[in-house]
Design an enzyme around this catalytic site. Structure first.
Site, PDB file in Angstrom:
ATOM      1  N   LYS A  57      57.445  -4.705  15.050  1.00  0.00           N
ATOM      2  CA  LYS A  57      58.115  -5.794  15.679  1.00  0.00           C
ATOM      3  C   LYS A  57      58.985  -5.864  16.738  1.00  0.00           C
ATOM      4  O   LYS A  57      59.990  -4.756  16.780  1.00  0.00           O
ATOM      5  CB  LYS A  57      57.774  -6.669  14.617  1.00  0.00           C
TER       6      LYS A  57
HETATM    7  N1  GLU Z   1      52.146 -11.114  16.272  1.00  0.00           N
HETATM    8  C1  GLU Z   1      50.647 -11.155  16.021  1.00  0.00           C
HETATM    9  C2  GLU Z   1      50.749 -10.728  13.735  1.00  0.00           C
HETATM   10  O1  GLU Z   1      51.878 -11.089  13.696  1.00  0.00           O
HETATM   11  C3  GLU Z   1      50.028 -10.344  16.542  1.00  0.00           C
HETATM   12  C4  GLU Z   1      49.980  -8.824  16.917  1.00  0.00           C
HETATM   13  C5  GLU Z   1      49.774  -8.022  17.512  1.00  0.00           C
HETATM   14  O2  GLU Z   1      48.315  -8.281  18.121  1.00  0.00           O
HETATM   15  O3  GLU Z   1      49.813  -6.644  17.803  1.00  0.00           O
HETATM   16  O4  GLU Z   1      49.572 -10.609  13.773  1.00  0.00           O
END
Ligand code: GLU
Length: 442
Positions: free
Chosen positions: A130
């Site tokens: 993240k």
């Molecule tokens: N931000 C989204 C999540 O928390 C998608 C992450 C992604 O597609 O890699 O799942």
């Protein structure tokens, strides 16, 4: 379905010996410690080996960068960016980029852990990561935001890659920003189209996938469609309320209404709106896009936060930020199910109250996994130079979500644990097996 509240309300929190071993403080309000505590609890029930537990307890890499950006008025501002790479035992690090004033290292670490768990639970070949930039994107002009994105990519480019770490949108970021991200990365690396697979959630014209925009909301509805019948709740004619009306909240609401359900109330940072006959979810979406929030929507009555939380519904869908369902809000909620469309929306203390009330909590790593699942489909299309149609994307997404829901239910029944623990166990089982087979090199 087994009754809720099997293990969590009575269990001691933050009691794993791993906390002492790794010198981690026991701060009950810290989101990272809350997240790791729940993961370690699941690891203990599963009897995961000690070395896998300590590996899971901390991210592999925590990257922090500072970079200057020229503002429209000519002065320079220094921005702080993060990329946390939690685990890559199952595949490249994967997870979104948050652009928000409150982005902090511990929060990004926690969200990275959730990505490791989410990807493993839905069995897509990714680890978890993240990132984010501490800023208020709403206060930046389009040109300033573009420069922030491009400078951030330049700062982290050596640490990411289409086979190593693949970001995506999250709170405060969107497809346009992913297009700038991909373009900058391709420009400063080898310049080929294949480099664009470094990020997902792109617009369709630059390698995005159909169905990605609605994917997280679609995944929430797929999980509910699978699990609600066991609780004797029908989506057709059923009621829900939605906290947060951004991408995830608005799509969950629209798709709930499409299946014949009613959305009685919605709330975001601008205010709340309620309509006992059901909100027009598409009109509300247009209103939010035009005005920036649900406040002043004419298709319902204004409501306070207290009225919003107390609205009697079958399903409450939190689709906003973390830690919003605290004990006070948990006491107010009048629902049978909480479907966690956001990451970590429920605090452990809030969760205990909900469980005592007999509310079923469908955990975030299950409910919110639709987005990253379609991100995976986008990446596969980029890598194989193919284009899927919407039917294929929706069918494959549904298959992954239904299997993840069943996997969670099976763990729950086998071990007699609550649903969050069961989802973590189903995720950890896969990771534990990978470590058992791969070993630790060198
Ligand atoms: N931000 C989204 C999540 O928390 C998608 C992450 C992604 O597609 O890699 O799942």
């Amino acid at each position: 379905m087994a009754k809720a509240s099997i293990s969590s309300p009575t269990r001691k929190h933050l009691d794993s010996p791993v906390f002492d071993e790794l010198g981690m403080e026991r701060d009950p309000d810290n989101l990272y410690l809350q997240t790791i505590d729940a993961v370690l609890h699941a690891a203990e029930v599963l009897k995961l080996p000690h070395h896998v537990q300590i590996i899971m307890a901390q991210p592999k890499n925590e990257i922090m960068v500072h970079f200057p950006v020229e503002m429209d008025d000519g002065h320079h501002r220094l921005f702080k960016g993060y990329r946390v790479q939690h685990n890559n035992a199952l595949g490249p690090y994967k997870g979104g980029l948050r652009f928000h004033p409150h982005v902090s290292l511990d929060d990004v670490k926690s969200l990275a852990v959730l990505m490791t768990m989410k990807c493993s639970l839905v069995r897509i070949p990714y680890g978890g990561g993240k990132g984010g930039v501490k800023c208020d994107p709403r206060s930046l002009t389009t040109n300033e935001l573009r420069r922030v994105v491009r400078r951030f990519v330049a700062a982290i480019a050596p640490q990411i890659g289409p086979d190593y770490d693949i970001p995506a949108p999250d709170v405060g970021s969107n497809a346009q920003m992913m297009a700038w991200f991909a373009d900058t990365y391709a420009g400063i690396t080898n310049g080929t189209r294949d480099a664009m697979a470094v990020v997902t959630g792109k617009p369709i014209a630059v390698g995005g996938s159909v169905g990605r925009e609605k994917a997280t909301g679609q995944g929430v509805i797929d999980v509910l469609a699978e699990l609600l019948p066991e609780l004797n709740i029908q989506m057709k004619g059923g009621t829900c309320s939605v906290l947060g009306y951004g991408n995830v909240g608005s799509w969950s609401a629209k798709l709930w209404a499409e299946r014949g359900g009613k959305v009685l109330a919605a709330m975001d940072h601008t205010g709340g709106v309620i309509n006992k006959n059901g909100l027009d979810t598409s009109a509300l979406d247009e209103h939010v896009k035009a005005t920036g929030g649900v406040a002043n929507f004419k298709g319902g009555d204004k409501c306070t936060a207290d009225e919003f939380y107390k609205t009697k519904v079958d399903v409450f869908i939190p689709a906003a930020l973390e830690q919003m369902i605290n004990p006070e809000r948990a006491k107010q909620l009048d629902c049978k199910v909480v479907a966690e469309a956001a990451n970590a929306p429920t605090t452990p203390a809030g969760e205990r109250i909900l469980m005592e009330k007999g509310v079923e909590i469908m955990p975030a790593i299950l409910c919110s996994a639709g987005g990253v699942t379609v991100s995976y489909f986008e990446w596969v299309q980029n890598k194989t130079h193919t284009i899927w149609d919407l039917e294929k994307v929706d069918d494959e997404l549904n298959r992954h979500m239904v299997m993840a829901a069943r996997r969670t239910q099976m763990m729950r029944q086998k071990y007699g644990v609550d649903m969050r623990t069961a989802a973590y166990m189903a995720a950890l089982e896969n990771i534990g097996e990978a470590y058992a087979l791969r070993g630790i090199f060198p």
